[in-house]
Design a protein around this motif. Structure first.
Motif, short mmCIF file in Angstrom:
data_model
loop_
_atom_site.label_atom_id
_atom_site.label_comp_id
_atom_site.label_asym_id
_atom_site.label_seq_id
_atom_site.Cartn_x
_atom_site.Cartn_y
_atom_site.Cartn_z
N UNK A 1 -3.87 3.23 5.94
CA UNK A 1 -4.41 3.30 4.23
C UNK A 1 -3.68 2.52 3.19
N UNK A 2 -2.60 1.64 3.85
CA UNK A 2 -1.79 0.42 3.05
C UNK A 2 -2.37 -0.83 3.71
N UNK A 3 -2.81 -0.70 4.94
CA UNK A 3 -4.08 -2.32 4.71
C UNK A 3 -4.71 -2.96 4.34
N UNK A 4 -4.55 -3.14 3.06
CA UNK A 4 -5.42 -4.28 2.57
C UNK A 4 -7.02 -3.37 2.70
N UNK B 1 2.29 3.16 -3.67
CA UNK B 1 3.77 2.86 -3.15
C UNK B 1 4.25 3.58 -1.83
N UNK B 2 5.04 2.66 -1.10
CA UNK B 2 5.30 3.44 0.45
C UNK B 2 6.29 2.60 0.21
N UNK C 1 7.09 -0.79 -0.73
CA UNK C 1 6.45 -1.81 -0.72
C UNK C 1 5.22 -1.30 -1.60
N UNK C 2 4.69 -2.43 -2.61
CA UNK C 2 3.57 -1.35 -3.74
C UNK C 2 2.40 -2.23 -3.76
N UNK C 3 1.77 -1.68 -3.49
CA UNK C 3 -0.07 -2.52 -3.73
C UNK C 3 -0.72 -2.18 -4.59
N UNK D 1 12.20 -4.35 -3.04
CA UNK D 1 10.75 -4.54 -3.55
C UNK D 1 9.46 -5.13 -2.44
N UNK D 2 8.65 -4.83 -2.32
CA UNK D 2 7.36 -6.17 -2.36
C UNK D 2 6.39 -5.25 -2.57
#
Length: 349
Positions: A10-13, A111-112, A122-124, A237-238
């Motif tokens: 779910x986090x991979x773009x 947010x991961x 990691x923020x997306x 954070x990224x």
């Protein structure tokens, strides 16, 4: 050169993609005087068994298609938070993460947070609801509108529903995806019946060894969005913006400046962008698996070889075009032979 990292699907773009499975098998019913009189012949028995088998296969195909379509669309629209564990073959220690996902003003945010070791987050953000990437369209079976010949997932994987399962206190269905060739790995996904979220994932190599696995241990739906946004930030954070893939593409495109002469059947070009100024990144997906190609001009000596962390590997190679040297790195959840063959078939346009 590149740090190999792996995060949940779910986090991979937004590239958790696949093709709607539709195995259409003809069913033939033969009527005969023998059947009408109630006399059962060997051919009648065979026909009945064949009919039952075909009905069962059609039913399973429909169930698989429904699972994949739900997995492609519903999770994007949900507000949820949960915790999960992650483990890969190179490090048996369990790692723990927390994921926070919400939709605000029609845009996804995530947010991961890493809960073990160094405090990292990691923020997306950036994907608008209604934005269907190529991957999303493949997942939902919208292949024909792309106007190109692309393999369906049922031509690349053999799917088996392994039955009901309960994960993180929720009812789910286990789905096994077995590749029909040697260019990709097997996947065992446990998909939440209500939301389509992948609650558990095992990636398995050709020797049936688990390369990596993650599993939710708790999941809360519809939490207060403000509380998700206001949770304290981690020390490190990224941020990423998931706009690599074009929204709602009508046709398949090809990379600018580069030609990849060989990719495994079913992989399609998703998009490209520049990272670290001069490095070009090209991304491909077949619906369940992704890989990226990094191309960097360099005057330094170019090492060649393979690095691997869990299921994710990096194959490094060199390329020379008109007197210029380039470092080629193929990164993805694919077998070594696949990555090597991709790297050896890259040309400039």
């Amino acid at each position: 050169m590149f740090t190999i990292a792996r995060f949940p699907l779910s986090f991979c773009a937004g590239l958790r993609v696949s093709c709607c499975v539709s195995l259409l098998l003809p069913v033939f019913f033969a009527s005969s005087a023998w059947a009408q009189t109630g006399v059962v012949t060997p051919s009648d028995t065979h026909s009945s068994a064949q009919h039952e088998q075909q009905s069962s296969e059609n039913s399973q195909s429909s169930a698989v298609a429904e699972l994949l379509q739900k997995m492609a669309s519903v999770p994007h629209t949900l507000n949820y938070k949960g915790s999960f564990t992650y483990q890969h073959k190179d490090n048996p220690a369990l790692q723990s993460y927390r994921i926070l996902h919400w939709v605000e003003n029609g845009v996804e945010h995530e947010r991961l947070q890493q809960l073990n070791g160094t405090e990292r987050e990691f923020l997306r953000s950036g994907k608008a609801i209604g934005c269907e990437t190529l991957g999303d369209q493949l997942l939902q079976g919208k292949v024909s509108q792309l106007g190109a010949n692309i393999a369906r997932l049922d031509q690349l994987y053999r799917f088996e529903i392994r039955g009901p399962e309960r994960v993180a206190g929720r009812d789910a269905t286990a789905l096994l995806a077995l590749p029909v060739d040697g260019f990709r790995h097997s996947l065992l996904l446990t998909i939440d019946n209500e939301t389509g979220l992948v609650l558990k994932s095992w990636l398995v190599d050709e020797s049936a060894r688990a390369l990596e696995r993650y599993q939710f241990i708790d999941l809360e739906l519809n939490p207060d969005i403000t509380s998700l946004q206001q949770q304290p930030a981690a020390q490190t954070q990224r941020s990423t913006i998931s706009q690599l893939s074009e929204c709602n593409p009508a046709q398949l495109k090809q990379p600018e400046h580069w030609l990849i002469d060989w990719v495994p059947s079913g992989f399609a070009f998703v998009g490209q962008r520049k990272v670290r100024n001069q490095i070009e990144m090209l991304m491909y997906t077949d619906g369940l698996t992704t890989f990226s190609v990094f191309i960097e001009p360099t005057d330094a000596a170019i090492p060649e070889g393979v690095a691997q962390r869990g299921a994710t590997l990096a194959v490094m190679d060199s390329l020379s075009i008109q007197g210029k040297n380039y470092r080629i790195t193929v990164v993805g959840e694919i077998p070594v032979v696949t990555a090597q063959k991709i790297a050896q078939n890259i040309k400039g346009r």
